[in-house]
Write a protein that holds these residues in place. Structure first.
Motif, PDB file in Angstrom:
ATOM      1  N   ASN A  65       0.839  -1.209   0.000  1.00 33.37           N
ATOM      2  CA  ASN A  65       0.000   0.000   0.000  1.00 33.37           C
ATOM      3  C   ASN A  65       0.870   1.253   0.000  1.00 33.37           C
ATOM      4  O   ASN A  65       0.602   2.209  -0.737  1.00 33.37           O
ATOM      5  CB  ASN A  65      -0.915   0.027   1.228  1.00 33.37           C
ATOM      6  CG  ASN A  65      -2.291  -0.514   0.957  1.00 33.37           C
ATOM      7  OD1 ASN A  65      -2.789  -0.470  -0.161  1.00 33.37           O
ATOM      8  ND2 ASN A  65      -2.917  -1.039   1.989  1.00 33.37           N
ATOM      9  N   ALA A  68       2.475   1.675  -3.399  1.00 27.08           N
ATOM     10  CA  ALA A  68       1.505   2.147  -4.384  1.00 27.08           C
ATOM     11  C   ALA A  68       1.233   3.641  -4.223  1.00 27.08           C
ATOM     12  O   ALA A  68       1.169   4.382  -5.216  1.00 27.08           O
ATOM     13  CB  ALA A  68       0.207   1.349  -4.268  1.00 27.08           C
ATOM     14  N   LYS A  81      -1.648   1.348  -9.629  1.00 20.93           N
ATOM     15  CA  LYS A  81      -2.886   0.559  -9.726  1.00 20.93           C
ATOM     16  C   LYS A  81      -2.576  -0.936  -9.616  1.00 20.93           C
ATOM     17  O   LYS A  81      -3.240  -1.659  -8.871  1.00 20.93           O
ATOM     18  CB  LYS A  81      -3.589   0.874 -11.044  1.00 20.93           C
ATOM     19  CG  LYS A  81      -4.912   0.193 -11.195  1.00 20.93           C
ATOM     20  CD  LYS A  81      -5.605   0.602 -12.479  1.00 20.93           C
ATOM     21  CE  LYS A  81      -6.891  -0.154 -12.631  1.00 20.93           C
ATOM     22  NZ  LYS A  81      -7.609   0.190 -13.846  1.00 20.93           N
ATOM     23  N   THR A  83      -0.095  -2.301  -8.182  1.00 24.13           N
ATOM     24  CA  THR A  83       0.374  -2.595  -6.831  1.00 24.13           C
ATOM     25  C   THR A  83      -0.802  -2.679  -5.864  1.00 24.13           C
ATOM     26  O   THR A  83      -0.852  -3.580  -5.017  1.00 24.13           O
ATOM     27  CB  THR A  83       1.409  -1.540  -6.381  1.00 24.13           C
ATOM     28  OG1 THR A  83       2.457  -1.486  -7.358  1.00 24.13           O
ATOM     29  CG2 THR A  83       2.013  -1.896  -5.030  1.00 24.13           C
ATOM     30  N   TYR A  84      -1.776  -1.772  -5.991  1.00 19.98           N
ATOM     31  CA  TYR A  84      -2.972  -1.870  -5.150  1.00 19.98           C
ATOM     32  C   TYR A  84      -3.710  -3.183  -5.436  1.00 19.98           C
ATOM     33  O   TYR A  84      -4.247  -3.803  -4.516  1.00 19.98           O
ATOM     34  CB  TYR A  84      -3.913  -0.693  -5.387  1.00 19.98           C
ATOM     35  CG  TYR A  84      -3.464   0.608  -4.759  1.00 19.98           C
ATOM     36  CD1 TYR A  84      -3.148   0.683  -3.402  1.00 19.98           C
ATOM     37  CD2 TYR A  84      -3.372   1.763  -5.516  1.00 19.98           C
ATOM     38  CE1 TYR A  84      -2.745   1.878  -2.825  1.00 19.98           C
ATOM     39  CE2 TYR A  84      -2.972   2.959  -4.947  1.00 19.98           C
ATOM     40  CZ  TYR A  84      -2.661   3.008  -3.606  1.00 19.98           C
ATOM     41  OH  TYR A  84      -2.265   4.198  -3.031  1.00 19.98           O
ATOM     42  N   GLU A  85      -3.726  -3.606  -6.679  1.00 12.97           N
ATOM     43  CA  GLU A  85      -4.370  -4.874  -7.020  1.00 12.97           C
ATOM     44  C   GLU A  85      -3.656  -6.047  -6.354  1.00 12.97           C
ATOM     45  O   GLU A  85      -4.298  -7.009  -5.923  1.00 12.97           O
ATOM     46  CB  GLU A  85      -4.442  -5.045  -8.538  1.00 12.97           C
ATOM     47  CG  GLU A  85      -5.457  -4.108  -9.167  1.00 12.97           C
ATOM     48  CD  GLU A  85      -5.385  -4.023 -10.686  1.00 12.97           C
ATOM     49  OE1 GLU A  85      -4.430  -4.550 -11.288  1.00 12.97           O
ATOM     50  OE2 GLU A  85      -6.304  -3.403 -11.259  1.00 12.97           O
ATOM     51  N   VAL A  87      -2.223  -5.867  -3.463  1.00 10.72           N
ATOM     52  CA  VAL A  87      -2.667  -5.811  -2.063  1.00 10.72           C
ATOM     53  C   VAL A  87      -3.986  -6.566  -1.922  1.00 10.72           C
ATOM     54  O   VAL A  87      -4.157  -7.384  -1.006  1.00 10.72           O
ATOM     55  CB  VAL A  87      -2.845  -4.347  -1.578  1.00 10.72           C
ATOM     56  CG1 VAL A  87      -3.453  -4.317  -0.179  1.00 10.72           C
ATOM     57  CG2 VAL A  87      -1.532  -3.594  -1.607  1.00 10.72           C
ATOM     58  N   THR A  96      -7.929   0.372   2.350  1.00 10.23           N
ATOM     59  CA  THR A  96      -7.050   1.393   1.772  1.00 10.23           C
ATOM     60  C   THR A  96      -6.849   1.142   0.290  1.00 10.23           C
ATOM     61  O   THR A  96      -7.015   2.056  -0.529  1.00 10.23           O
ATOM     62  CB  THR A  96      -5.694   1.406   2.498  1.00 10.23           C
ATOM     63  OG1 THR A  96      -5.917   1.684   3.885  1.00 10.23           O
ATOM     64  CG2 THR A  96      -4.759   2.450   1.910  1.00 10.23           C
ATOM     65  N   ALA A  97      -6.496  -0.074  -0.075  1.00 14.56           N
ATOM     66  CA  ALA A  97      -6.244  -0.396  -1.484  1.00 14.56           C
ATOM     67  C   ALA A  97      -7.507  -0.211  -2.310  1.00 14.56           C
ATOM     68  O   ALA A  97      -7.457   0.338  -3.415  1.00 14.56           O
ATOM     69  CB  ALA A  97      -5.714  -1.822  -1.615  1.00 14.56           C
ATOM     70  N   ARG A  98      -8.640  -0.649  -1.795  1.00 14.84           N
ATOM     71  CA  ARG A  98      -9.902  -0.505  -2.539  1.00 14.84           C
ATOM     72  C   ARG A  98     -10.245   0.973  -2.754  1.00 14.84           C
ATOM     73  O   ARG A  98     -10.637   1.368  -3.847  1.00 14.84           O
ATOM     74  CB  ARG A  98     -11.036  -1.222  -1.822  1.00 14.84           C
ATOM     75  CG  ARG A  98     -10.877  -2.728  -1.863  1.00 14.84           C
ATOM     76  CD  ARG A  98     -12.160  -3.452  -1.521  1.00 14.84           C
ATOM     77  NE  ARG A  98     -11.993  -4.870  -1.723  1.00 14.84           N
ATOM     78  CZ  ARG A  98     -12.053  -5.487  -2.898  1.00 14.84           C
ATOM     79  NH1 ARG A  98     -12.278  -4.799  -3.982  1.00 14.84           N
ATOM     80  NH2 ARG A  98     -11.887  -6.789  -2.989  1.00 14.84           N
ATOM     81  N   ARG A 100      -8.152   3.589  -2.765  1.00 16.49           N
ATOM     82  CA  ARG A 100      -7.191   4.215  -3.681  1.00 16.49           C
ATOM     83  C   ARG A 100      -7.430   3.767  -5.124  1.00 16.49           C
ATOM     84  O   ARG A 100      -7.274   4.557  -6.057  1.00 16.49           O
ATOM     85  CB  ARG A 100      -5.748   3.922  -3.253  1.00 16.49           C
ATOM     86  CG  ARG A 100      -5.356   4.418  -1.874  1.00 16.49           C
ATOM     87  CD  ARG A 100      -5.547   5.882  -1.619  1.00 16.49           C
ATOM     88  NE  ARG A 100      -4.900   6.722  -2.610  1.00 16.49           N
ATOM     89  CZ  ARG A 100      -5.034   8.041  -2.681  1.00 16.49           C
ATOM     90  NH1 ARG A 100      -5.789   8.681  -1.809  1.00 16.49           N
ATOM     91  NH2 ARG A 100      -4.413   8.730  -3.600  1.00 16.49           N
ATOM     92  N   LEU A 101      -7.799   2.494  -5.312  1.00 18.42           N
ATOM     93  CA  LEU A 101      -8.099   2.015  -6.665  1.00 18.42           C
ATOM     94  C   LEU A 101      -9.290   2.753  -7.253  1.00 18.42           C
ATOM     95  O   LEU A 101      -9.270   3.141  -8.431  1.00 18.42           O
ATOM     96  CB  LEU A 101      -8.390   0.508  -6.654  1.00 18.42           C
ATOM     97  CG  LEU A 101      -7.218  -0.405  -6.874  1.00 18.42           C
ATOM     98  CD1 LEU A 101      -7.640  -1.861  -6.715  1.00 18.42           C
ATOM     99  CD2 LEU A 101      -6.580  -0.198  -8.232  1.00 18.42           C
TER     100      LEU A 101
END
Length: 114
Positions: A65, A68, A81, A83-85, A87, A96-98, A100-101
């Motif tokens: 996270n 990213a 993107k 990198t968040y995927e 996560v 957090t990842a969801r 930010r995506l």
């Protein structure tokens, strides 16, 4: 304050490496050092430390996270993107990842419309 933290973490990392501490411990220090550097807007160096944390502990959602987010700040949006995927692959409920995506997708939509 973050400058002092970064210096202390650099010293801790040297000690951990010299003592051959477990990779997981070194990963935590690398991630914290990256965070302290990112807080000072030194994203390029922060990215290097996040990547080192991930070398030591590949399945580390917090470091992913953080990486990213730093990539976003460097305008490497596609890599951020992806990198968040990663996560979400490790932790499907990572808020957090969801979040930010969704923001990245919204930004991409706005850029296409412009």
């Amino acid at each position: 304050m973050y400058g002092q933290a970064a210096e202390s973490l650099k010293q801790a990392l040297k000690k951990a490496e010299a003592a051959k501490e477990p990779a997981e411990a070194q990963a935590v220090i690398q991630n914290a050092l990256g965070f302290a550097l990112a807080a000072q807007n030194n994203y390029k160096t922060a990215i290097r430390h996040y990547r080192l944390a991930l070398e030591a502990k590949p399945a580390y959602p917090v470091a992913l996270n953080n990486l990213a987010f730093a990539l976003e700040k460097q305008l490497k949006l596609e890599e951020a993107k992806q990198t968040y995927e990663q996560v979400i692959e490790l932790d499907a409920n990572n808020k957090t990842a969801r979040k930010r995506l969704k923001l990245l997708d919204r930004k991409a939509g706005l850029n296409r419309a412009a």
